[in-house]
Design an enzyme around this catalytic site. Sequence first.
Site, PDB file in Angstrom:
ATOM      1  N   LYS A  77      18.114  58.135  49.216  1.00 26.11           N
ATOM      2  CA  LYS A  77      16.698  58.279  48.888  1.00 26.11           C
ATOM      3  C   LYS A  77      16.431  59.133  47.695  1.00 26.11           C
ATOM      4  O   LYS A  77      15.555  58.775  46.726  1.00 26.11           O
ATOM      5  CB  LYS A  77      15.896  58.950  50.067  1.00 26.11           C
ATOM      6  CG  LYS A  77      14.329  58.491  50.131  1.00 26.11           C
ATOM      7  CD  LYS A  77      14.070  59.104  51.337  1.00 26.11           C
ATOM      8  CE  LYS A  77      14.231  58.904  52.763  1.00 26.11           C
ATOM      9  NZ  LYS A  77      13.356  59.170  53.867  1.00 26.11           N
ATOM     10  N   LYS A  89      19.659  67.188  55.937  1.00 19.39           N
ATOM     11  CA  LYS A  89      18.763  66.925  56.985  1.00 19.39           C
ATOM     12  C   LYS A  89      19.127  67.763  58.072  1.00 19.39           C
ATOM     13  O   LYS A  89      20.263  68.343  58.153  1.00 19.39           O
ATOM     14  CB  LYS A  89      18.738  65.700  57.385  1.00 19.39           C
ATOM     15  CG  LYS A  89      17.443  64.843  58.247  1.00 19.39           C
ATOM     16  CD  LYS A  89      16.339  64.357  57.248  1.00 19.39           C
ATOM     17  CE  LYS A  89      15.463  63.817  57.842  1.00 19.39           C
ATOM     18  NZ  LYS A  89      14.182  63.328  57.285  1.00 19.39           N
ATOM     19  N   ASP A 124       9.640  66.694  59.879  1.00 22.47           N
ATOM     20  CA  ASP A 124      10.052  65.274  59.978  1.00 22.47           C
ATOM     21  C   ASP A 124       9.340  64.981  61.295  1.00 22.47           C
ATOM     22  O   ASP A 124       8.437  65.795  61.884  1.00 22.47           O
ATOM     23  CB  ASP A 124      11.443  65.368  59.902  1.00 22.47           C
ATOM     24  CG  ASP A 124      11.681  63.797  60.222  1.00 22.47           C
ATOM     25  OD1 ASP A 124      11.688  63.062  59.032  1.00 22.47           O
ATOM     26  OD2 ASP A 124      12.438  63.373  61.004  1.00 22.47           O
ATOM     27  N   SER A 155       3.187  66.406  53.658  1.00 24.78           N
ATOM     28  CA  SER A 155       4.061  65.418  53.018  1.00 24.78           C
ATOM     29  C   SER A 155       3.926  63.860  53.675  1.00 24.78           C
ATOM     30  O   SER A 155       4.344  62.914  52.994  1.00 24.78           O
ATOM     31  CB  SER A 155       5.385  65.688  53.241  1.00 24.78           C
ATOM     32  OG  SER A 155       6.034  65.907  54.249  1.00 24.78           O
ATOM     33  N   LYS A 192       2.041  61.203  62.202  1.00 20.61           N
ATOM     34  CA  LYS A 192       1.760  61.594  61.215  1.00 20.61           C
ATOM     35  C   LYS A 192       1.678  60.440  59.993  1.00 20.61           C
ATOM     36  O   LYS A 192       0.763  60.640  59.380  1.00 20.61           O
ATOM     37  CB  LYS A 192       2.589  62.694  60.665  1.00 20.61           C
ATOM     38  CG  LYS A 192       2.729  63.997  61.417  1.00 20.61           C
ATOM     39  CD  LYS A 192       3.231  65.182  60.933  1.00 20.61           C
ATOM     40  CE  LYS A 192       4.676  65.042  60.630  1.00 20.61           C
ATOM     41  NZ  LYS A 192       5.545  64.826  61.924  1.00 20.61           N
ATOM     42  N   VAL A 193       2.564  59.819  59.919  1.00 21.54           N
ATOM     43  CA  VAL A 193       2.469  58.678  58.865  1.00 21.54           C
ATOM     44  C   VAL A 193       1.996  57.293  59.383  1.00 21.54           C
ATOM     45  O   VAL A 193       1.061  56.819  58.654  1.00 21.54           O
ATOM     46  CB  VAL A 193       4.027  58.152  58.449  1.00 21.54           C
ATOM     47  CG1 VAL A 193       4.173  57.337  57.410  1.00 21.54           C
ATOM     48  CG2 VAL A 193       4.792  59.675  57.943  1.00 21.54           C
ATOM     49  N   MET A 253      10.973  55.713  65.556  1.00 25.63           N
ATOM     50  CA  MET A 253      12.056  56.188  65.527  1.00 25.63           C
ATOM     51  C   MET A 253      13.087  55.020  64.872  1.00 25.63           C
ATOM     52  O   MET A 253      12.679  53.986  64.494  1.00 25.63           O
ATOM     53  CB  MET A 253      12.761  56.236  66.830  1.00 25.63           C
ATOM     54  CG  MET A 253      12.559  55.127  67.968  1.00 25.63           C
ATOM     55  SD  MET A 253      11.116  54.834  68.599  1.00 25.63           S
ATOM     56  CE  MET A 253      11.460  53.192  69.039  1.00 25.63           C
ATOM     57  N   ALA A 274       9.848  54.484  58.968  1.00 25.63           N
ATOM     58  CA  ALA A 274      10.962  55.078  59.921  1.00 25.63           C
ATOM     59  C   ALA A 274      12.343  55.187  59.288  1.00 25.63           C
ATOM     60  O   ALA A 274      12.600  54.228  58.289  1.00 25.63           O
ATOM     61  CB  ALA A 274      11.319  54.275  61.266  1.00 25.63           C
ATOM     62  N   ASN A 275      13.139  56.313  59.132  1.00 25.68           N
ATOM     63  CA  ASN A 275      14.288  56.268  58.727  1.00 25.68           C
ATOM     64  C   ASN A 275      15.332  55.583  59.488  1.00 25.68           C
ATOM     65  O   ASN A 275      15.242  55.638  60.776  1.00 25.68           O
ATOM     66  CB  ASN A 275      14.675  57.990  58.569  1.00 25.68           C
ATOM     67  CG  ASN A 275      14.052  58.589  57.556  1.00 25.68           C
ATOM     68  OD1 ASN A 275      14.246  58.188  56.221  1.00 25.68           O
ATOM     69  ND2 ASN A 275      13.524  59.757  57.866  1.00 25.68           N
TER      70      ASN A 275
HETATM   71  N1  LIG Z   1       6.510  62.754  57.751  1.00 23.43           N
HETATM   72  C1  LIG Z   1       7.112  62.278  56.563  1.00 23.43           C
HETATM   73  O1  LIG Z   1       6.641  62.480  55.710  1.00 23.43           O
HETATM   74  C2  LIG Z   1       8.224  61.209  56.851  1.00 23.43           C
HETATM   75  C3  LIG Z   1       8.696  60.436  57.813  1.00 23.43           C
HETATM   76  N2  LIG Z   1       9.436  59.482  58.058  1.00 23.43           N
HETATM   77  C4  LIG Z   1      10.156  58.874  59.173  1.00 23.43           C
HETATM   78  O2  LIG Z   1       8.773  58.249  59.491  1.00 23.43           O
HETATM   79  C5  LIG Z   1       8.863  58.045  61.199  1.00 23.43           C
HETATM   80  C6  LIG Z   1       7.810  58.865  61.526  1.00 23.43           C
HETATM   81  O3  LIG Z   1       7.714  60.048  61.048  1.00 23.43           O
HETATM   82  P1  LIG Z   1       6.189  60.848  61.472  1.00 23.43           P
HETATM   83  O4  LIG Z   1       4.909  60.233  61.465  1.00 23.43           O
HETATM   84  O5  LIG Z   1       6.506  62.222  60.680  1.00 23.43           O
HETATM   85  O6  LIG Z   1       6.704  61.436  63.049  1.00 23.43           O
HETATM   86  P2  LIG Z   1       5.402  62.013  63.968  1.00 23.43           P
HETATM   87  O7  LIG Z   1       6.585  62.634  65.114  1.00 23.43           O
HETATM   88  O8  LIG Z   1       4.375  62.553  63.866  1.00 23.43           O
HETATM   89  O9  LIG Z   1       5.038  60.346  64.603  1.00 23.43           O
HETATM   90  C7  LIG Z   1       5.769  59.551  65.510  1.00 23.43           C
HETATM   91  C8  LIG Z   1       5.052  58.655  66.395  1.00 23.43           C
HETATM   92  O10 LIG Z   1       5.979  57.777  66.972  1.00 23.43           O
HETATM   93  C9  LIG Z   1       5.645  57.822  68.104  1.00 23.43           C
HETATM   94  N3  LIG Z   1       6.638  57.253  69.158  1.00 23.43           N
HETATM   95  C10 LIG Z   1       7.805  57.693  69.853  1.00 23.43           C
HETATM   96  N4  LIG Z   1       8.637  57.008  70.289  1.00 23.43           N
HETATM   97  C11 LIG Z   1       8.116  55.854  70.110  1.00 23.43           C
HETATM   98  C12 LIG Z   1       8.278  54.329  70.572  1.00 23.43           C
HETATM   99  N5  LIG Z   1       9.217  54.392  71.650  1.00 23.43           N
HETATM  100  N6  LIG Z   1       7.324  53.420  70.724  1.00 23.43           N
HETATM  101  C13 LIG Z   1       6.428  53.610  69.872  1.00 23.43           C
HETATM  102  N7  LIG Z   1       5.717  54.905  69.363  1.00 23.43           N
HETATM  103  C14 LIG Z   1       6.760  55.961  69.513  1.00 23.43           C
HETATM  104  C15 LIG Z   1       5.102  59.052  68.581  1.00 23.43           C
HETATM  105  O11 LIG Z   1       4.437  59.324  69.782  1.00 23.43           O
HETATM  106  C16 LIG Z   1       4.480  59.437  67.558  1.00 23.43           C
HETATM  107  O12 LIG Z   1       3.115  59.128  67.601  1.00 23.43           O
HETATM  108  C17 LIG Z   1      10.305  59.096  61.371  1.00 23.43           C
HETATM  109  O13 LIG Z   1      11.224  58.062  61.627  1.00 23.43           O
HETATM  110  C18 LIG Z   1      10.494  59.955  60.271  1.00 23.43           C
HETATM  111  O14 LIG Z   1      11.858  60.316  60.066  1.00 23.43           O
HETATM  112  C19 LIG Z   1      10.344  59.201  56.799  1.00 23.43           C
HETATM  113  C20 LIG Z   1       9.935  59.971  55.501  1.00 23.43           C
HETATM  114  C21 LIG Z   1       8.944  61.117  55.522  1.00 23.43           C
HETATM  115  O1  LIG Z   2       9.233  64.080  53.639  1.00 20.57           O
HETATM  116  C1  LIG Z   2       9.674  65.255  53.776  1.00 20.57           C
HETATM  117  O2  LIG Z   2       9.123  66.660  54.023  1.00 20.57           O
HETATM  118  C2  LIG Z   2      11.204  65.537  53.286  1.00 20.57           C
HETATM  119  C3  LIG Z   2      11.780  64.180  52.922  1.00 20.57           C
HETATM  120  C4  LIG Z   2      12.530  63.652  54.298  1.00 20.57           C
HETATM  121  O3  LIG Z   2      12.983  64.557  54.990  1.00 20.57           O
HETATM  122  C5  LIG Z   2      12.421  62.534  54.447  1.00 20.57           C
HETATM  123  O4  LIG Z   2      12.106  61.592  53.489  1.00 20.57           O
HETATM  124  O5  LIG Z   2      13.013  61.788  55.621  1.00 20.57           O
END
Ligand SMILES: NC(=O)C1=CN([C@@H]2O[C@H](COP(=O)(O)OP(=O)(O)OC[C@H]3O[C@@H](n4cnc5c(N)ncnc54)[C@H](O)[C@@H]3O)[C@@H](O)[C@H]2O)C=CC1
Ligand SMILES: O=C(O)CCC(=O)C(=O)O
Length: 379
Positions: A77, A89, A124, A155, A192-193, A253, A274-275
């Site tokens: 990335k 990570k 994350d 972020s 969050k995303v 996930m 999702a990563n």
């Molecule tokens: N937050 C960020 O800026 C970044 C996030 N990511 C990736 O994006 C993905 C989401 O990240 P966030 O939104 O930050 O996480 P988060 O924890 O805020 O949201 C994840 C959501 O997925 C839901 N979830 C969990 N298991 C599930 C399932 N089996 N079916 C449907 N929904 C389910 C959860 O209830 C939650 O609402 C992750 O894979 C993360 O690594 C990647 C780059 C940056």
């Molecule tokens: O989004 C972040 O805060 C850092 C970058 C990261 O961990 C990701 O892109 O998975």
Amino acid sequence: MKQLEYKKVLEQDMFQKISGHEQVVFCNDPSTGLRAIIAIHNTTLGPALGGTRMYPYSSIDEALEDVLKLSEGMTAKCAASDVDFGGGKAVIIGDPEKDKSPAMFRAFGQFVDSLNGRFYTGTDMGTTMDDFVHALKETNFINGIPEAFGGSGDSSIPTAQGVIYGIKATNQYLYGSDNLAGKTYSIQGLGKVGFKVAEQLLEEGGELYVTDVNHQAIDAIKTRAVELGASVKVVGINEIYGVDSNIFVPCAMGRIINDQTIPQLKVDAIVGSANNQLQHERHVQILHDRGILYAPDYIVNAGGLIQVADELYEPNRKRVLLKLKAIFDSLLEIYEQSSLDCITTMESANQKCQQRLEEQRARNNFFARSKRPKWNVRV
Ligand SMILES: NC(=O)C1=CN([C@@H]2O[C@H](COP(=O)(O)OP(=O)(O)OC[C@H]3O[C@@H](n4cnc5c(N)ncnc54)[C@H](O)[C@@H]3O)[C@@H](O)[C@H]2O)C=CC1
Ligand SMILES: O=C(O)CCC(=O)C(=O)O
């Protein structure tokens, strides 16, 4: 003697597992219940950077496997987004709903500090900015911190924006226009995303199918849809793969593109935050053969990285916006190159990363400055 041999096998096994990585640190603090693993994959481009995930892993092996794969993804990335950091990570083993405490994140901050700038981290899946405000009391090697603390804020906002650019590029490539309206999107995960992506798609006239294990998230998007005069259809967590829509948007996930889910897919493309969406590398070839366009995850979800890396130099919104917009062009280029070379989109993206890493290795000679970003990184 037998015990010694057994130990040798275990050691070999461990070093084999981490053979692609520079350093793996196990962090143990029984007084706060902290059990974490920090993985530093590659620092060719600069100090390692990557968020910290908190998840109730069922075993240490599962947590280790996750952190190794996630940190490797961060190297790609950073390389693809022209960011002067390397891949790292961390994962904390525990349930984010039940096991978190300020003390746990302070203890984690101390472990991060002990690496003395080899690893920068922030949020994350399962962690929030508030958690890292506690860690910040112990170390400065934290990013994605609130504006009130001198950071660039949440972020997940630029990550979601990057996903939207990715979807626009995909619409442009597939349908000849980057317009989001009049298309259907199936979204997995409204955290969050995912929630922010869903909101913008609704605002711009997209039709949504959504799923989440968290009912509050589902209620929140339904309420938002009513406010916008739009509607969303809620489907079960296993039904999301079989939805007949234009684009599948995975925002929860990893490893969800696998032998079980691919036969169910009825979409034209997959573009999500999702990563590590692919369970194995071979799955991108299966998608390719089935005519499903795959947007490499680490290209689409680089928005958060772009912002937090920028924050370490001193936040600058205009610069971040320019780099976010570049996700649109970068993805289109990858689609076009993969079509020209008859290779998968992932192979095309990987070639781009390898090229940047090789260029940097060639510059890292005896006369090169130390492997640090060229501006004044906050320490
Ligand atoms: N937050 C960020 O800026 C970044 C996030 N990511 C990736 O994006 C993905 C989401 O990240 P966030 O939104 O930050 O996480 P988060 O924890 O805020 O949201 C994840 C959501 O997925 C839901 N979830 C969990 N298991 C599930 C399932 N089996 N079916 C449907 N929904 C389910 C959860 O209830 C939650 O609402 C992750 O894979 C993360 O690594 C990647 C780059 C940056
Ligand atoms: O989004 C972040 O805060 C850092 C970058 C990261 O961990 C990701 O892109 O998975």
